[in-house]
Scaffold this motif. Structure first.
Motif, short mmCIF file in Angstrom:
data_model
loop_
_atom_site.label_atom_id
_atom_site.label_comp_id
_atom_site.label_asym_id
_atom_site.label_seq_id
_atom_site.Cartn_x
_atom_site.Cartn_y
_atom_site.Cartn_z
N SER A 43 0.82 -1.21 0.00
CA SER A 43 0.00 0.00 0.00
C SER A 43 0.85 1.27 0.00
O SER A 43 0.36 2.34 -0.36
CB SER A 43 -0.93 0.00 1.22
OG SER A 43 -0.16 0.01 2.41
N LEU A 44 2.13 1.14 0.38
CA LEU A 44 3.02 2.30 0.42
C LEU A 44 3.74 2.53 -0.90
O LEU A 44 4.35 3.58 -1.08
CB LEU A 44 4.06 2.14 1.54
CG LEU A 44 3.51 1.98 2.95
CD1 LEU A 44 4.66 1.75 3.93
CD2 LEU A 44 2.73 3.22 3.37
N GLN A 45 3.67 1.54 -1.80
CA GLN A 45 4.44 1.67 -3.05
C GLN A 45 3.97 2.83 -3.92
O GLN A 45 4.80 3.58 -4.47
CB GLN A 45 4.35 0.34 -3.83
CG GLN A 45 5.29 0.28 -5.03
CD GLN A 45 6.74 0.44 -4.64
OE1 GLN A 45 7.16 -0.06 -3.60
NE2 GLN A 45 7.51 1.15 -5.45
N PRO A 46 2.65 3.08 -4.11
CA PRO A 46 2.24 4.24 -4.93
C PRO A 46 2.75 5.56 -4.38
O PRO A 46 3.23 6.41 -5.13
CB PRO A 46 0.71 4.16 -4.91
CG PRO A 46 0.40 2.74 -4.61
CD PRO A 46 1.49 2.26 -3.70
N LYS A 47 2.64 5.69 -3.06
CA LYS A 47 3.13 6.94 -2.46
C LYS A 47 4.64 7.06 -2.60
O LYS A 47 5.17 8.16 -2.86
CB LYS A 47 2.73 6.98 -0.98
CG LYS A 47 3.07 8.28 -0.27
CD LYS A 47 2.28 9.44 -0.83
CE LYS A 47 2.55 10.71 -0.04
NZ LYS A 47 1.85 11.87 -0.62
N LEU A 48 5.36 5.96 -2.48
CA LEU A 48 6.82 5.98 -2.63
C LEU A 48 7.20 6.32 -4.06
O LEU A 48 8.14 7.10 -4.31
CB LEU A 48 7.39 4.63 -2.21
CG LEU A 48 8.91 4.51 -2.09
CD1 LEU A 48 9.43 5.50 -1.07
CD2 LEU A 48 9.31 3.09 -1.72
#
Length: 541
Positions: free
Chosen positions: A382-387
């Motif tokens: 879930s953090l990959q798009p923001k990263l």
């Protein structure tokens, strides 16, 4: 003061009236303080408007000092409000409560005094009635005695009449004795009540009234002190406000303000050069071989030169008119020094944004590691798009920083080049080493001398490259406008009659001469409109 009850009544009423009068004075003083504080705050608000975040007005020390003084004045207004609040709570409110209690207590004591006086009056009336009744019975007894004695001495009176008169005398005497005893009792009772009234009851009531009046006086004294203490409590803070104003006044630095003015308006342009010497005697010694103004040139080169001038005009001249239109991304519409400052500010802002994105990326990576080690806390995916978005922002910011740094390097290089040219120009004023070409143009290098138009055809873009450079062409002479010229067409230069211009390129046979104003603006003017004077063996400045 046993017989001054009415006067004491008036005095205690005057004391309460005086207390309320002082309370009214304190109330008006509170209103003055509140209005004063309100007017001070309005004054501060009027002269210290809110500054917008984009306001880039120079922060002069005199302006900063004035804003600090306004802040201190605002604090001073707050202290005036504190004074008003303290007076209202400690003095005015206390006075109003005490005045109400004082009225109630005074009313109670006066009622007790009137009640005691009424009881004494009632005792006196009872005593007086018994006295009058005793006096009346005594007169009746005397009449009965006189009547008995007259009948007893009268020989003609019957025994029955004498006996009747005697009985009447005994009856009146007995009634007189009873009234005498009652009068004596009432008299004794009245004297006792009167003594009690004047020596016990009234003194006690007067003592209570005296204590009440003394408490009123003490309360006034305390309120006077509280009135002054309300002002004295804020004196240290007010002194700090005044000290802050003095420190603000001492912080004014005229030299720093002058430097701010210089930094704000510094353009980085070099001042114009010296006016050339106008040698009007040159026409006397000029020969036909010197007159190269009307030397024919190829039509193609002429058209190409004028077209290039029209394209390049408006971006070369240091002291030319400021271009109109929207601000450019690279701030090229600004003077060099102001452009450098704007670019540096933008680079600093971009670096701050890049640091924020970097911190955010590090935080996301740490959070992702925690999620990978502890899946129950969250999904690492879930953090990959923001990263990814953060990494994209960082790349975009790096590109912006690189682009602005390139512009900044360009500006700094040009400023340094202008400084070097200014230094060499000063030397050329003292030592001229120019070389005249057969065409009448001037060059520093002998290898660049040309004879004939073939060299021009060999390098068709040479003129464009030289003109588009930031280095202005050297002056080879000067001219004076014989007639005014509007210069509406692109690439031309408007001039007034009698205006002096520099000659930077002779007429190539098309009837146009390239000239420059003292402010650096260049363009073509009609050769027939000017009186040309060329320098000999000198490049000019």
């Amino acid at each position: 003061l046993k017989d001054q009850f009415d006067n004491l009544d008036k005095h205690t009423q005057w004391g309460i009236d005086f207390l309320e009068k002082y309370a009214k004075f304190v109330k008006e003083r509170i209103e003055i303080e509140q209005n004063y504080a309100k007017q001070l705050r309005n004054l501060v608000k009027k002269y210290c408007p809110k500054r917008s975040p984009k306001d880039e007005e120079p922060r002069f020390t005199s302006c900063i000092a004035f804003f600090n003084i306004l802040n201190e004045l605002n604090d001073y207004a707050g202290q005036r409000e504190v004074v008003a609040e303290e007076m209202g709570h400690r003095v005015y409110g206390e006075l109003m409560r005490y005045s109400h209690d004082l009225k109630t207590e005074r009313k109670m004591h006066l009622q007790e005094g009137r009640k005691a006086q009424q009881y004494l009056d009632m005792c006196w009336k009872q005593m007086d009635n018994s006295k009058k009744k005793f006096e009346r019975e005594c007169r009746e007894a005397e009449k009965a005695q006189q009547s008995y004695e007259r009948l007893d001495n009268d020989t003609n009176a019957t025994k029955a009449d004498v006996e009747k008169a005697k009985q009447q005398l005994n009856l009146r005497t007995h009634m007189a004795d009873e009234n005498k005893n009652e009068y004596a009792a009432q008299l004794q009772n009245f004297n006792g009540e009167q003594h009690k009234h004047y020596y016990i009851v009234i003194p006690q009531i007067y003592k209570q009234l005296q204590e009440m009046d003394e408490r009123r006086t003490i309360k006034l004294s305390e309120c006077y002190k509280g009135f002054a203490d309300s002002e004295r409590k804020v004196i240290p803070i007010i002194s700090k406000c005044l000290e802050g104003m003095i420190l603000a006044a001492k912080s004014v630095d005229e030299h720093r303000d002058s430097q701010l003015v210089i930094d704000c308006f510094k353009s980085g342009f070099e001042p114009p050069g010296d006016f050339p010497f106008e040698d009007y005697s040159q026409n006397i010694y000029r020969t036909i071989s010197d007159g190269t103004i009307s030397t024919p040139k190829q039509e193609g080169m002429r058209n190409d030169s004028k077209t290039t001038v029209g394209k390049a005009k408006g971006k070369l001249w240091l002291f030319g008119k400021k271009p109109k239109g929207p601000a450019l991304e690279d701030f090229s519409h600004l003077p060099p020094e102001q452009r450098r400052k704007k670019l540096q500010q933008r680079i600093d802002e971009l670096n701050r944004e890049l640091q924020k994105e970097t911190d955010q990326k590090d935080a996301l990576i740490k959070m992702k590691d925690v999620y990978e080690k502890n899946p129950q806390m969250g999904d690492p995916g879930s953090l990959q798009p923001k990263l990814t978005e953060t990494m994209s922002n960082m790349d975009r910011l790096r590109m912006e920083i690189h682009k602005n740094e390139a512009w900044l390097s360009e500006v700094e290089g040009k400023v340094a080049a202008r400084s070097d040219r200014r230094h060499s120009s000063d030397i050329n004023h003292l030592v001229t080493q120019g070389r005249e070409s057969p065409e009448g143009s001037y060059t520093d290098d002998a290898n660049q001398e040309v004879r004939g138009p073939a060299q021009q055809h060999a390098h068709p873009n040479e003129f464009d490259d030289e003109f588009e450079d930031d280095d202005p062409l050297p002056a080879i002479g000067h001219c004076k406008a014989i007639y005014p010229f509007d210069g509406h067409n692109e690439g031309t230069l408007a001039m007034k009659e009698g205006e002096i211009l520099y000659i930077i390129e002779e007429d190539k046979g098309d009837g146009w001469t390239r000239a420059r104003r003292h402010n650096g603006e260049e363009g073509y003017v009609p050769t027939s409109y000017i009186d040309v004077t060329l320098e000999k063996n000198s490049k000019g400045a």
